[in-house]
Design a protein around this motif. Structure first.
Motif, PDB file in Angstrom:
ATOM      1  N   MET A  26       0.857  -1.179   0.000  1.00  0.00           N
ATOM      2  CA  MET A  26       0.000   0.000   0.000  1.00  0.00           C
ATOM      3  C   MET A  26       0.894   1.231   0.000  1.00  0.00           C
ATOM      4  O   MET A  26       1.730   1.389   0.899  1.00  0.00           O
ATOM      5  CB  MET A  26      -0.890   0.002   1.237  1.00  0.00           C
ATOM      6  CG  MET A  26      -1.988   1.045   1.149  1.00  0.00           C
ATOM      7  SD  MET A  26      -2.814   1.190   2.727  1.00  0.00           S
ATOM      8  CE  MET A  26      -4.343   1.938   2.228  1.00  0.00           C
ATOM      9  N   GLY A  27       0.732   2.059  -1.017  1.00  0.00           N
ATOM     10  CA  GLY A  27       1.546   3.274  -1.111  1.00  0.00           C
ATOM     11  C   GLY A  27       3.033   2.976  -1.085  1.00  0.00           C
ATOM     12  O   GLY A  27       3.811   3.733  -0.514  1.00  0.00           O
ATOM     13  N   GLY A  28       3.425   1.824  -1.658  1.00  0.00           N
ATOM     14  CA  GLY A  28       4.845   1.489  -1.736  1.00  0.00           C
ATOM     15  C   GLY A  28       5.354   0.683  -0.552  1.00  0.00           C
ATOM     16  O   GLY A  28       6.447   0.115  -0.605  1.00  0.00           O
ATOM     17  N   ALA A  29       4.587   0.619   0.550  1.00  0.00           N
ATOM     18  CA  ALA A  29       5.046  -0.112   1.746  1.00  0.00           C
ATOM     19  C   ALA A  29       4.427  -1.510   1.780  1.00  0.00           C
ATOM     20  O   ALA A  29       3.290  -1.701   1.352  1.00  0.00           O
ATOM     21  CB  ALA A  29       4.654   0.668   2.997  1.00  0.00           C
ATOM     22  N   SER A  30       5.170  -2.484   2.278  1.00  0.00           N
ATOM     23  CA  SER A  30       4.650  -3.848   2.411  1.00  0.00           C
ATOM     24  C   SER A  30       3.575  -3.906   3.491  1.00  0.00           C
ATOM     25  O   SER A  30       3.719  -3.291   4.552  1.00  0.00           O
ATOM     26  CB  SER A  30       5.774  -4.805   2.828  1.00  0.00           C
ATOM     27  OG  SER A  30       6.615  -5.018   1.733  1.00  0.00           O
ATOM     28  N   VAL A  31       2.526  -4.671   3.219  1.00  0.00           N
ATOM     29  CA  VAL A  31       1.443  -4.833   4.195  1.00  0.00           C
ATOM     30  C   VAL A  31       1.463  -6.277   4.677  1.00  0.00           C
ATOM     31  O   VAL A  31       1.315  -7.208   3.874  1.00  0.00           O
ATOM     32  CB  VAL A  31       0.077  -4.495   3.561  1.00  0.00           C
ATOM     33  CG1 VAL A  31      -1.046  -4.725   4.568  1.00  0.00           C
ATOM     34  CG2 VAL A  31       0.058  -3.056   3.057  1.00  0.00           C
ATOM     35  N   ASP A  32       1.658  -6.458   6.001  1.00  0.00           N
ATOM     36  CA  ASP A  32       1.681  -7.833   6.515  1.00  0.00           C
ATOM     37  C   ASP A  32       0.454  -8.166   7.349  1.00  0.00           C
ATOM     38  O   ASP A  32       0.261  -9.326   7.725  1.00  0.00           O
ATOM     39  CB  ASP A  32       2.974  -8.103   7.302  1.00  0.00           C
ATOM     40  CG  ASP A  32       3.228  -7.057   8.361  1.00  0.00           C
ATOM     41  OD1 ASP A  32       2.260  -6.360   8.745  1.00  0.00           O
ATOM     42  OD2 ASP A  32       4.384  -6.912   8.799  1.00  0.00           O
ATOM     43  N   ALA A  33      -0.365  -7.167   7.629  1.00  0.00           N
ATOM     44  CA  ALA A  33      -1.602  -7.444   8.366  1.00  0.00           C
ATOM     45  C   ALA A  33      -2.700  -6.532   7.854  1.00  0.00           C
ATOM     46  O   ALA A  33      -2.465  -5.356   7.546  1.00  0.00           O
ATOM     47  CB  ALA A  33      -1.397  -7.245   9.859  1.00  0.00           C
ATOM     48  N   LEU A  34      -3.894  -7.108   7.761  1.00  0.00           N
ATOM     49  CA  LEU A  34      -5.044  -6.400   7.203  1.00  0.00           C
ATOM     50  C   LEU A  34      -6.236  -6.685   8.114  1.00  0.00           C
ATOM     51  O   LEU A  34      -6.586  -7.839   8.337  1.00  0.00           O
ATOM     52  CB  LEU A  34      -5.286  -6.943   5.786  1.00  0.00           C
ATOM     53  CG  LEU A  34      -6.217  -6.226   4.823  1.00  0.00           C
ATOM     54  CD1 LEU A  34      -5.874  -4.750   4.696  1.00  0.00           C
ATOM     55  CD2 LEU A  34      -6.131  -6.903   3.447  1.00  0.00           C
ATOM     56  N   THR A  35      -6.827  -5.606   8.665  1.00  0.00           N
ATOM     57  CA  THR A  35      -8.018  -5.784   9.485  1.00  0.00           C
ATOM     58  C   THR A  35      -9.176  -5.123   8.756  1.00  0.00           C
ATOM     59  O   THR A  35      -9.104  -3.937   8.416  1.00  0.00           O
ATOM     60  CB  THR A  35      -7.820  -5.157  10.882  1.00  0.00           C
ATOM     61  OG1 THR A  35      -6.703  -5.783  11.504  1.00  0.00           O
ATOM     62  CG2 THR A  35      -9.050  -5.355  11.752  1.00  0.00           C
ATOM     63  N   LEU A  36     -10.219  -5.901   8.494  1.00  0.00           N
ATOM     64  CA  LEU A  36     -11.350  -5.433   7.689  1.00  0.00           C
ATOM     65  C   LEU A  36     -12.585  -5.360   8.578  1.00  0.00           C
ATOM     66  O   LEU A  36     -12.988  -6.366   9.172  1.00  0.00           O
ATOM     67  CB  LEU A  36     -11.587  -6.394   6.523  1.00  0.00           C
ATOM     68  CG  LEU A  36     -10.350  -6.644   5.641  1.00  0.00           C
ATOM     69  CD1 LEU A  36     -10.611  -7.775   4.659  1.00  0.00           C
ATOM     70  CD2 LEU A  36      -9.973  -5.365   4.909  1.00  0.00           C
ATOM     71  N   ILE A  37     -13.144  -4.175   8.667  1.00  0.00           N
ATOM     72  CA  ILE A  37     -14.263  -3.944   9.592  1.00  0.00           C
ATOM     73  C   ILE A  37     -15.444  -3.385   8.827  1.00  0.00           C
ATOM     74  O   ILE A  37     -15.298  -2.490   7.998  1.00  0.00           O
ATOM     75  CB  ILE A  37     -13.841  -2.944  10.694  1.00  0.00           C
ATOM     76  CG1 ILE A  37     -12.598  -3.463  11.423  1.00  0.00           C
ATOM     77  CG2 ILE A  37     -14.977  -2.666  11.662  1.00  0.00           C
ATOM     78  CD1 ILE A  37     -11.974  -2.468  12.355  1.00  0.00           C
ATOM     79  N   ASP A  38     -16.616  -3.934   9.107  1.00  0.00           N
ATOM     80  CA  ASP A  38     -17.850  -3.346   8.594  1.00  0.00           C
ATOM     81  C   ASP A  38     -19.001  -3.830   9.465  1.00  0.00           C
ATOM     82  O   ASP A  38     -18.791  -4.625  10.377  1.00  0.00           O
ATOM     83  CB  ASP A  38     -18.083  -3.693   7.117  1.00  0.00           C
ATOM     84  CG  ASP A  38     -18.808  -2.557   6.390  1.00  0.00           C
ATOM     85  OD1 ASP A  38     -19.916  -2.170   6.824  1.00  0.00           O
ATOM     86  OD2 ASP A  38     -18.259  -2.031   5.398  1.00  0.00           O
ATOM     87  N   VAL A  39     -20.190  -3.327   9.189  1.00  0.00           N
ATOM     88  CA  VAL A  39     -21.347  -3.718   9.996  1.00  0.00           C
ATOM     89  C   VAL A  39     -21.543  -5.237   9.922  1.00  0.00           C
ATOM     90  O   VAL A  39     -21.864  -5.882  10.919  1.00  0.00           O
ATOM     91  CB  VAL A  39     -22.607  -2.956   9.525  1.00  0.00           C
ATOM     92  CG1 VAL A  39     -23.824  -3.372  10.340  1.00  0.00           C
ATOM     93  CG2 VAL A  39     -22.373  -1.458   9.639  1.00  0.00           C
ATOM     94  N   HIS A  40     -21.323  -5.800   8.735  1.00  0.00           N
ATOM     95  CA  HIS A  40     -21.244  -7.260   8.604  1.00  0.00           C
ATOM     96  C   HIS A  40     -19.797  -7.606   8.248  1.00  0.00           C
ATOM     97  O   HIS A  40     -19.171  -6.894   7.460  1.00  0.00           O
ATOM     98  CB  HIS A  40     -22.190  -7.767   7.512  1.00  0.00           C
ATOM     99  CG  HIS A  40     -23.606  -7.334   7.763  1.00  0.00           C
ATOM    100  ND1 HIS A  40     -24.388  -7.898   8.750  1.00  0.00           N
ATOM    101  CD2 HIS A  40     -24.365  -6.367   7.197  1.00  0.00           C
ATOM    102  CE1 HIS A  40     -25.568  -7.290   8.772  1.00  0.00           C
ATOM    103  NE2 HIS A  40     -25.581  -6.355   7.842  1.00  0.00           N
ATOM    104  N   ALA A  41     -19.273  -8.681   8.820  1.00  0.00           N
ATOM    105  CA  ALA A  41     -17.857  -9.027   8.591  1.00  0.00           C
ATOM    106  C   ALA A  41     -17.582  -9.105   7.092  1.00  0.00           C
ATOM    107  O   ALA A  41     -18.241  -9.847   6.367  1.00  0.00           O
ATOM    108  CB  ALA A  41     -17.543 -10.357   9.269  1.00  0.00           C
ATOM    109  N   PRO A  42     -16.631  -8.313   6.599  1.00  0.00           N
ATOM    110  CA  PRO A  42     -16.421  -8.211   5.152  1.00  0.00           C
ATOM    111  C   PRO A  42     -15.778  -9.484   4.594  1.00  0.00           C
ATOM    112  O   PRO A  42     -14.791  -9.986   5.127  1.00  0.00           O
ATOM    113  CB  PRO A  42     -15.468  -7.022   5.014  1.00  0.00           C
ATOM    114  CG  PRO A  42     -15.451  -6.355   6.351  1.00  0.00           C
ATOM    115  CD  PRO A  42     -15.751  -7.413   7.347  1.00  0.00           C
TER     116      PRO A  42
END
Lengths: 332, 332
Positions: A26-42
């Motif tokens: 993301m934006g050139g940086a490595s992403v090792d963890a992703l937390t996805l939040i919404d009213v229903h689990a995405p």
């Protein structure tokens, strides 16, 4: 880098999560963890190679926020919102989610000692209301004429104040109208802007409810994801005290849209647009901004399409597997 | 007409109440009832000929607001606020009183069926923060650089939204820096602007902590009261969707202030000003606005002084019984 997306089940949130899963960055940086939040689990980005967490939660639930913040994501993308028409119809719900929810998140960050994440705040052109100059400059006042726009503008003010005090490191993104949205027409007054292109590209009829000289400000879903990616690692010292910016886009009339459709898909596609004037939609759209001078965002490196033809081509590539127009396959 | 003043014990609230008691009018309309509200029951305007009610109350107390609204005052003047320095030092208190208190009042008006009072909302130049043009136009963005300014700007947005929806009939007044304030120097960064005139006019020494070329925007306490009076009966249809305006004033440098003092009170008075540079105050004041084009408020009929000499003469008339300078009497 750990990225959390609040409102990850929406169109932009989903595309952003998929893109992070695809690239691992993301934006050139490595992403090792992703937390996805919404009213229903995405239910997206399941192929992400790093640690992926999907949470069903509401911003007005203090426990949820506390749980999220305990994980100290480096970047929080705050896309959760009650949309314009619903915020207008239900004042209490709009203020509760769009204003109080945002404030609750910012307050939780204030109380988190030694933690100042990058906070990407999704704002909107709805912070602008007529009268305004044809081309709105970066320093023009925010004059929302809807409760949604009011709540977004109040969030921008909070973002600046909480950034100034060092509780978070805010970047506010005023999205252009996103075009071409995948999917079906909906009840939003802006729905026709995507519909008059999307439906003909798929061999279906579409209704145009306004006159062809109506001008507005657009960017593709891909550009919208790009704004967030760029904002995630932008050097915020460059922003100074003013954290929110109008994003670049394409100023186009309906006639420009139709001309671009003709170039890409021919007269047959254009012939699928049926004129059916709707005074209610025409009157809403009349008060919307037409054009912006986005010198500031341009200088910060935010990029969008530069012609409507490009916007249509992005749709063909991203939503029709690059198959070109009139492929007659149903849109997912 | 029934007028309620929330924050009636402050300098402007007190002067407004006294003026209504003196004239029996506000903005040309007869006033037969006056409700004065502050944290401590305001002890002013006791000679008012109509029905006078003084209440000790806090805006965050829902019961108080309900009691006030049950009386359906025609005009509510909302001056209650935590001042700039305190709102900066105590974030929670500032947001609670300046934002939540204002919102609670507006929400109570939303719930009051068939009641849409004129609501005069006190805003501030603190909604503007550098960088800005030397002369700030009416359509310039609000860029507060303090929590107080942020809260005031958020209140302006709420005022517009709640006016648009017909819950109240708002008029927002961005006061210039009020000069000459009666009383004693205080800890506000702006205190010297009054002090360097007031103290010499009373034969006392004053300290000037900034350089003489610093420029700022001023109006007298009398003009401030006049703004509220004018706003109380202004035809709000003229305002459209944008309910708040920067009020007219005098753009003056410290050198201009001193020259006006010399004209009114002579070299002896000017000699009482002692230069003592204070880098902290100089740096705060440096970011304050210098000049405004207030075309909109002018057109709506708001009036202020047009020279600093006039501002000093108002002080002599209103605070020194017109006795002229160096009368050597203590200021009440």
């Amino acid at each position: 880098m750990h990225v959390a997306i609040i409102g990850a089940a929406g169109m932009i949130g989903r595309k952003l999560a998929e893109r992070i899963a695809d690239t691992g960055k993301m934006g050139g940086a490595s992403v090792d963890a992703l937390t996805l939040i919404d009213v229903h689990a995405p239910n997206v980005a399941e192929h992400f190679a790093g640690t992926r967490t999907a949470l069903a939660a509401d911003l007005s639930n203090a426990g949820t926020i506390a749980g999220l913040i305990a994980q100290k994501p480096d970047v929080i993308v705050h896309l959760a919102a009650i949309v314009s028409s619903e915020a207008e119809a239900d004042l209490e719900k709009g203020y509760r989610v769009n204003l109080d929810g945002t404030r609750a998140l910012f307050e939780a960050l204030r109380h988190a000692e030694g933690y100042t994440p990058r906070l990407i705040y999704a704002s909107s052109l709805a912070v602008f209301g007529a009268p305004f100059p044809t081309r709105i400059p970066d320093d023009f006042q925010l004059t929302p004429q809807s409760s949604y726009g009011t709540q977004k503008a109040m969030g921008e003010l909070l973002l600046d104040d909480y950034s100034r005090r060092g509780f978070l490191d805010g970047v506010g993104i005023r999205f252009p109208t996103i075009c071409i949205r995948p999917g079906k027409p909906n009840k939003a007054a802006s729905s026709f802007y995507s519909s008059i292109l999307r439906e003909p590209l798929n061999g279906q009829q579409a209704v145009l409810p306004v006159s062809e000289d109506v001008r507005h400000w657009f960017a593709s879903p891909r550009a919208a994801v790009g704004f967030i990616e760029h904002g995630a690692t932008l050097n915020s010292a460059l922003l100074g005290a003013r954290r929110s910016m109008t994003m670049p886009g394409v100023s186009a009339t309906v006639a420009d849209q139709i001309e671009a459709l003709r170039v890409v898909a021919g007269d047959k596609a254009v012939a699928l647009i049926r004129r059916e004037h709707d005074p209610a939609i025409a009157s809403i759209v009349e008060s919307w901004p037409r054009d912006f001078d986005t010198a500031r965002a341009n200088q910060m490196g935010f990029r969008a399409e530069t012609s409507f033809r490009e916007i249509i081509e992005v749709y063909l590539e991203d939503e029709m597997d690059g198959q070109g127009p009139n492929a007659m396959r149903p849109v997912a």
